[in-house]
Design a protein around this motif. Structure first.
Motif, mmCIF file in Angstrom:
data_model
loop_
_atom_site.group_PDB
_atom_site.id
_atom_site.type_symbol
_atom_site.label_atom_id
_atom_site.label_comp_id
_atom_site.label_asym_id
_atom_site.label_seq_id
_atom_site.Cartn_x
_atom_site.Cartn_y
_atom_site.Cartn_z
ATOM 1 N N PHE A 122 0.721 -1.099 0.123
ATOM 2 C CA PHE A 122 -0.155 0.003 0.072
ATOM 3 C C PHE A 122 1.650 1.091 0.175
ATOM 4 O O PHE A 122 0.450 2.376 -0.309
ATOM 5 N N VAL A 123 2.164 0.923 1.066
ATOM 6 C CA VAL A 123 2.536 2.492 1.180
ATOM 7 C C VAL A 123 3.684 2.250 -0.396
ATOM 8 O O VAL A 123 3.661 3.381 -1.377
ATOM 9 N N ASN A 124 3.764 1.340 -1.002
ATOM 10 C CA ASN A 124 4.597 1.131 -2.323
ATOM 11 C C ASN A 124 3.237 2.250 -3.714
ATOM 12 O O ASN A 124 3.755 2.890 -4.284
ATOM 13 N N THR A 127 3.281 5.817 -2.780
ATOM 14 C CA THR A 127 3.752 6.535 -3.155
ATOM 15 C C THR A 127 4.080 6.500 -4.907
ATOM 16 O O THR A 127 4.995 7.876 -5.576
ATOM 17 N N TYR A 128 3.444 5.375 -5.743
ATOM 18 C CA TYR A 128 3.971 5.562 -6.664
ATOM 19 C C TYR A 128 3.247 6.352 -7.605
ATOM 20 O O TYR A 128 3.616 7.264 -7.859
ATOM 21 N N VAL A 129 1.932 6.420 -7.213
ATOM 22 C CA VAL A 129 1.248 6.957 -8.076
ATOM 23 C C VAL A 129 1.097 8.351 -8.100
ATOM 24 O O VAL A 129 0.713 9.102 -8.406
ATOM 25 N N PHE A 130 1.162 8.499 -6.341
ATOM 26 C CA PHE A 130 1.510 10.324 -5.808
ATOM 27 C C PHE A 130 2.614 10.597 -7.021
ATOM 28 O O PHE A 130 2.741 11.603 -7.683
ATOM 29 N N GLU A 139 11.466 9.546 -11.400
ATOM 30 C CA GLU A 139 12.620 9.730 -9.490
ATOM 31 C C GLU A 139 11.871 7.888 -9.585
ATOM 32 O O GLU A 139 12.860 7.015 -8.575
ATOM 33 N N ALA A 140 10.392 7.770 -9.419
ATOM 34 C CA ALA A 140 9.859 6.769 -9.323
ATOM 35 C C ALA A 140 10.295 5.629 -9.608
ATOM 36 O O ALA A 140 11.022 4.347 -10.255
ATOM 37 N N ALA A 141 11.082 6.204 -11.616
ATOM 38 C CA ALA A 141 12.137 4.386 -11.687
ATOM 39 C C ALA A 141 13.122 4.501 -11.701
ATOM 40 O O ALA A 141 13.497 3.104 -11.379
ATOM 41 N N LEU A 193 13.870 6.065 -2.714
ATOM 42 C CA LEU A 193 14.354 5.415 -1.427
ATOM 43 C C LEU A 193 13.117 4.489 -1.279
ATOM 44 O O LEU A 193 13.211 3.325 -0.728
ATOM 45 N N VAL A 194 11.575 5.138 -1.043
ATOM 46 C CA VAL A 194 10.518 5.118 -0.114
ATOM 47 C C VAL A 194 10.111 3.004 -1.301
ATOM 48 O O VAL A 194 9.435 2.337 -0.407
ATOM 49 N N LEU A 195 9.889 3.611 -2.681
ATOM 50 C CA LEU A 195 9.741 3.043 -3.323
ATOM 51 C C LEU A 195 10.738 1.289 -3.696
ATOM 52 O O LEU A 195 10.414 0.585 -3.231
#
Length: 343
Positions: A122-124, A127-130, A139-141, A193-195
């Motif tokens: 859920f966190v992943n 964060t990714y959709v945001f 940065e997501a990549a 980093l979060v991803l």
């Protein structure tokens, strides 16, 4: 968008690299679609098709989320959770897999473990959709590019594994890359980093349940845990900015209702691929997704790529090349050892 693969026999010296690589691939405990009983070449072709399909769909996820505008990340992720649960429930009903799923529900350890996995994914997802909706796809990549290196790092911190010198070189290069990117951004690339860390821990959690939980049952259990949170998010959005589903256009509503299938289908394709392909193929193909995402960010969305960001990405790619070299060396060593053993 996390764990078991058809394993490769590896020597003790390369075991750490193999385990790290297994955790780095968004994999799932067991394929839902049984492997066909045919020739090796045919199995490989079908496995490659499934794997490319899975990672291709994951790679184009930013385009899908951008098409959902003006929906915000809270609403999108909430629908993604609830509709994934509906999709998986229908799939279990169609395949008549309720009995094995009910058996899993009686295993308290598995249920609790999947709840923790659900929180991490859920966190992943959030964060990714945001990142996608705020034009931070590059940065997501980066987060998924550095995920294999983070997995190696977690192996040392959490599993107390020992890295060989080559793996330490890869970790060191990746740390330098993060420093360079932080200087370029003016802050830590926290989205990446979060991803990377959320998915890395997700992989470790999923490995604990092993082959007990197949891809559909796993996603079902995770979304069951997350359903109350998703419902609360929808209530919050409705009371603040307002829900967008059914208010924009028919096309927008259809796309939003496809969130469950968009989430589950790549997982099922990967589950099928993981039964048909050796680990090393999956290891290479996994980079399709972040590479496509990177191209979407740079070419389609034209996100800025100053020199220091290019240098940081180049260092990450060098670190991945070092890890890949270490994996290939370990595979060759294990094959030579297996060939030398008496039959």
């Amino acid at each position: 968008m996390p764990l078991r693969h058809p394993g490769l026999g590896v020597s003790a010296a390369s075991h750490g690299a193999d385990r790290a690589y297994r955790g780095s691939v968004p994999s799932h405990p067991e394929a839902v679609i049984p492997a066909p009983q045919s020739s090796h070449a045919a199995v490989s072709r079908s496995g490659l098709a499934f794997a490319v399909g899975a990672y291709g769909l994951w790679g184009f996820l930013p385009v899908y989320f951008i098409a959902l505008a003006p929906s915000g990340p809270f609403e999108i992720v909430a629908w993604r959770v609830l509709l994934s649960l509906v999709f998986c429930a229908l799939l279990i009903a169609v395949t008549r897999a309720w009995r094995p799923f009910a058996t899993l529900l009686r295993d308290r350890r598995v249920v609790l473990t999947m709840g923790l996995a659900g929180v991490l994914i859920f966190v992943n997802w959030q964060t990714y959709v945001f990142a996608t909706l705020t034009e931070q796809v590059v940065e997501a990549a980066l987060g998924y590019f550095i995920n294999p290196i983070v997995t190696v790092f977690l192996g040392v911190l959490v599993l107390r594994e020992r890295l060989n010198p080559t793996q330490w070189v890869a970790v060191g290069i990746s740390i330098v890359a993060v420093v360079v990117l932080a200087l370029g951004y003016g802050q830590l690339p926290w989205i990446a980093l979060v991803l990377a860390f959320s998915f890395g821990f997700y992989g470790l959690i999923k490995k604990r349940v092993g082959p007990k939980v197949d891809a559909v049952s796993g996603l079902t259990l995770e979304t069951v845990w997350l359903a109350p949170l998703a419902a609360a998010q929808l209530v919050f959005v409705a009371m603040t900015t307002g829900l967008t589903i059914g208010t924009v256009s028919v096309w927008h509503t259809v796309l939003l209702l496809l969130a469950g299938a968009v989430t589950a289908v790549p997982l099922l394709l990967f589950a099928a691929a993981s039964r048909r392909l050796p680990l090393i193929y999956l290891g290479f193909i996994q980079y399709f997704a972040p590479f496509i995402q990177f191209l979407v960010g740079v070419v389609v969305l034209q996100e800025p790529m100053p020199l220091e960001r290019w240098i940081g990405f180049a260092l990450v790619w060098v670190a991945l090349a070092v890890l890949t070299f270490d994996l290939l060396r370990g595979v060759r060593t294990s094959r030579r050892a297996a060939a030398a053993e008496p039959i």
